[in-house]
Design a protein around this motif. Structure first.
Motif, PDB file in Angstrom:
ATOM      1  N   PRO A   1     -71.694 -56.149  -0.600  1.00 55.65           N
ATOM      2  CA  PRO A   1     -71.654 -57.601  -0.386  1.00 55.65           C
ATOM      3  C   PRO A   1     -70.268 -58.224  -0.487  1.00 55.65           C
ATOM      4  N   VAL A   2     -69.451 -57.837  -1.484  1.00 57.68           N
ATOM      5  CA  VAL A   2     -68.141 -58.472  -1.638  1.00 57.68           C
ATOM      6  C   VAL A   2     -67.232 -58.118  -0.459  1.00 57.68           C
ATOM      7  N   ILE A   3     -67.367 -56.921   0.100  1.00 56.58           N
ATOM      8  CA  ILE A   3     -66.552 -56.529   1.251  1.00 56.58           C
ATOM      9  C   ILE A   3     -66.983 -57.300   2.487  1.00 56.58           C
ATOM     10  N   VAL A   4     -68.289 -57.405   2.699  1.00 55.68           N
ATOM     11  CA  VAL A   4     -68.793 -58.114   3.875  1.00 55.68           C
ATOM     12  C   VAL A   4     -68.433 -59.601   3.810  1.00 55.68           C
ATOM     13  N   THR A   5     -68.565 -60.191   2.622  1.00 52.71           N
ATOM     14  CA  THR A   5     -68.228 -61.609   2.461  1.00 52.71           C
ATOM     15  C   THR A   5     -66.739 -61.844   2.693  1.00 52.71           C
ATOM     16  N   THR A   6     -65.907 -60.945   2.184  1.00 56.12           N
ATOM     17  CA  THR A   6     -64.461 -61.061   2.418  1.00 56.12           C
ATOM     18  C   THR A   6     -64.144 -60.906   3.896  1.00 56.12           C
ATOM     19  N   HIS A   7     -64.840 -60.000   4.564  1.00 55.63           N
ATOM     20  CA  HIS A   7     -64.672 -59.817   6.010  1.00 55.63           C
ATOM     21  C   HIS A   7     -64.993 -61.108   6.754  1.00 55.63           C
ATOM     22  N   LEU A   8     -66.051 -61.768   6.334  1.00 58.68           N
ATOM     23  CA  LEU A   8     -66.423 -63.056   6.937  1.00 58.68           C
ATOM     24  C   LEU A   8     -65.346 -64.104   6.691  1.00 58.68           C
ATOM     25  N   LEU A   9     -64.864 -64.217   5.466  1.00 63.58           N
ATOM     26  CA  LEU A   9     -63.861 -65.233   5.137  1.00 63.58           C
ATOM     27  C   LEU A   9     -62.552 -64.979   5.878  1.00 63.58           C
ATOM     28  N   LEU A  10     -62.174 -63.713   6.019  1.00 60.52           N
ATOM     29  CA  LEU A  10     -60.958 -63.399   6.773  1.00 60.52           C
ATOM     30  C   LEU A  10     -61.122 -63.765   8.239  1.00 60.52           C
ATOM     31  N   GLY A  11     -62.324 -63.553   8.786  1.00 63.35           N
ATOM     32  CA  GLY A  11     -62.578 -63.951  10.169  1.00 63.35           C
ATOM     33  C   GLY A  11     -62.434 -65.451  10.351  1.00 63.35           C
ATOM     34  N   LEU A  12     -62.918 -66.218   9.380  1.00 64.13           N
ATOM     35  CA  LEU A  12     -62.793 -67.668   9.465  1.00 64.13           C
ATOM     36  C   LEU A  12     -61.360 -68.117   9.209  1.00 64.13           C
ATOM     37  N   ALA A  13     -60.626 -67.377   8.363  1.00 68.09           N
ATOM     38  CA  ALA A  13     -59.199 -67.673   8.183  1.00 68.09           C
ATOM     39  C   ALA A  13     -58.450 -67.438   9.490  1.00 68.09           C
ATOM     40  N   LEU A  14     -58.815 -66.388  10.201  1.00 71.27           N
ATOM     41  CA  LEU A  14     -58.214 -66.120  11.509  1.00 71.27           C
ATOM     42  C   LEU A  14     -58.516 -67.253  12.476  1.00 71.27           C
ATOM     43  N   LEU A  15     -59.774 -67.700  12.491  1.00 69.66           N
ATOM     44  CA  LEU A  15     -60.162 -68.804  13.369  1.00 69.66           C
ATOM     45  C   LEU A  15     -59.394 -70.073  13.015  1.00 69.66           C
ATOM     46  N   GLY A  16     -59.302 -70.396  11.728  1.00 69.49           N
ATOM     47  CA  GLY A  16     -58.581 -71.597  11.314  1.00 69.49           C
ATOM     48  C   GLY A  16     -57.101 -71.535  11.645  1.00 69.49           C
ATOM     49  N   SER A  17     -56.499 -70.353  11.494  1.00 66.14           N
ATOM     50  CA  SER A  17     -55.074 -70.197  11.805  1.00 66.14           C
ATOM     51  C   SER A  17     -54.828 -70.374  13.298  1.00 66.14           C
ATOM     52  N   LEU A  18     -55.708 -69.818  14.115  1.00 68.71           N
ATOM     53  CA  LEU A  18     -55.575 -69.999  15.562  1.00 68.71           C
ATOM     54  C   LEU A  18     -55.787 -71.463  15.947  1.00 68.71           C
TER      55      LEU A  18
END
Length: 381
Positions: free
Chosen positions: A162-179
């Motif tokens: 769970p902690v890896i999957v949740t971090t994967h999700l947050l990094l994806g949203l960080a990527l979206l926000g940065s773009l």
């Protein structure tokens, strides 16, 4: 490792479609068009990632980056079929393998598009052409997607911890926000009332609250706790039901297990769900208040209206997930709504930042298209 090269070629071929569209489009700012298109496709990828998770396809190919050591479920058909026949109710099937690999193909294509942005940005720097952004910004985004890819690999190899999957999700949203921020910097913005600058701390708080809520939502999803409470506004018939926060929010543990290796209890799942639901009230009230205040400024009215609409939709889809027993289309829409809300708050923060006196962050709506920013020296005639 031939199949890795094949995977790279698949990602390049997919990326050629949006790159060709940007190239032939009648727009004098190809970089801006590319950034916006990459942002849109990243939003789609985040939503498809939610679809992958919600259909239990995360282990459809239980290795990485390929599928059973190949570049395609076509080639791995025999291995997938054997795994499915050995465990028909397991995580592997032809359909799940294709969902997982399509997600990976498009993630690689996004990576190719960001590499193209890096090359364009550095070329512009060396040729002294203005892009209204430092080339280190797309370079940083490229580094972020590399880290995101690593967590994608660990998601598979660590069996959906769970902690890896949740971090994967947050990094994806960080990527979206940065773009989204990079796209905003490339887009002419309307004149903004300097009085809006005083709302920057409030807007940043709103963004922070949303990120925390998304993390809690990701924790609910990755622990499969959506149906831990099956009624509303009560949770299993009580305002404060029996809960186990210690096991529910123990981060480093296997899926469905406690930190001690025992099967996770229902009370722990209820704690996860109840916390997300309760904090949602804080986020909804604060964000609606913030949007109502920002609507007074003409340049912020449209994104503020968008925030209010998405907040209402998020509430309805979240409620529907509980009352309708987590239907897939609504669950995917709830994931997508969170991503859209994040983009809107990023845009609002960008516009408020640009209202600060003497703070130039992007092109002006009234500036000439070929104007050279003050930070770049003009060449002698």
């Amino acid at each position: 490792m031939t199949y890795v090269l094949q995977l790279g070629l698949i990602g390049i071929c997919i990326a050629l479609l949006p790159l060709s569209y940007v190239w032939v489009k009648a727009d004098d700012n190809k970089f801006r068009k590319l950034v916006w298109l990459t942002t849109f496709l990243t939003l789609d990828l985040v939503m498809f990632g939610g679809f992958t998770r919600l259909t239990d396809s995360g282990l459809g190919c239980p290795d990485w980056p390929g599928c059973y050591g190949t570049s395609s479920p076509f080639i791995a058909h025999a291995a997938i079929t054997a795994a499915y026949q050995a465990m028909p109710t397991g995580p592997v099937s032809i359909g799940k393998a294709w969902i997982e690999m399509i997600h990976r193909y498009f993630a690689m294509a996004i990576g190719v598009l960001i590499i193209a942005q890096v090359l364009i940005a550095w070329t512009a720097r060396f040729k002294r052409r203005p892009l209204h952004v430092s080339p280190w910004w797309p370079t940083g985004i490229l580094m972020l997607i590399v880290v995101q890819g690593a967590f994608g690999a660990w998601t598979v190899t660590m069996k959906l911890q769970p902690v890896i999957v949740t971090t994967h999700l947050l990094l994806g949203l960080a990527l979206l926000g940065s773009l989204g921020w990079l796209a905003a910097r490339q887009t002419p913005i309307p004149a903004i009332d300097p009085a809006a600058a005083r709302w920057l701390p409030a807007a940043l708080i709103g963004l922070l609250l949303l990120v925390v809520q998304i993390a809690l939502g990701g924790w609910v999803s990755t622990n499969y706790a959506v149906l831990a409470c099956t009624d509303f506004p009560l949770c299993n018939g009580a305002w404060i039901p029996p809960m186990n926060f210690e096991h529910g929010f123990h981060l480093w543990r296997a899926l469905g297990m406690t930190g001690d290796g025992d099967v996770i209890s229902q009370d722990a799942l209820v704690a996860i769900h109840w916390t997300h639901r309760t904090f949602a009230i804080v986020v909804v009230l604060y964000t609606l208040w913030l949007a109502a205040k920002l609507r007074r400024f003409e340049s912020l009215r449209k994104p503020a209206n968008g925030i209010m609409i998405v907040i209402v939709v998020q509430f309805l889809t979240g409620l529907s997930n509980i009352l309708l027993q987590w239907p897939l289309p609504i669950a995917v829409a709830h994931n997508g709504g969170a991503a859209i809300l994040l983009l809107l708050l990023v845009m609002v923060n960008f516009r408020i930042s640009s209202s600060r006196p003497g703070h130039v962050v992007g092109p002006s709506a009234t500036a000439p298209r070929d104007a050279v920013p003050a930070s770049l020296p003009r060449q002698a005639p």
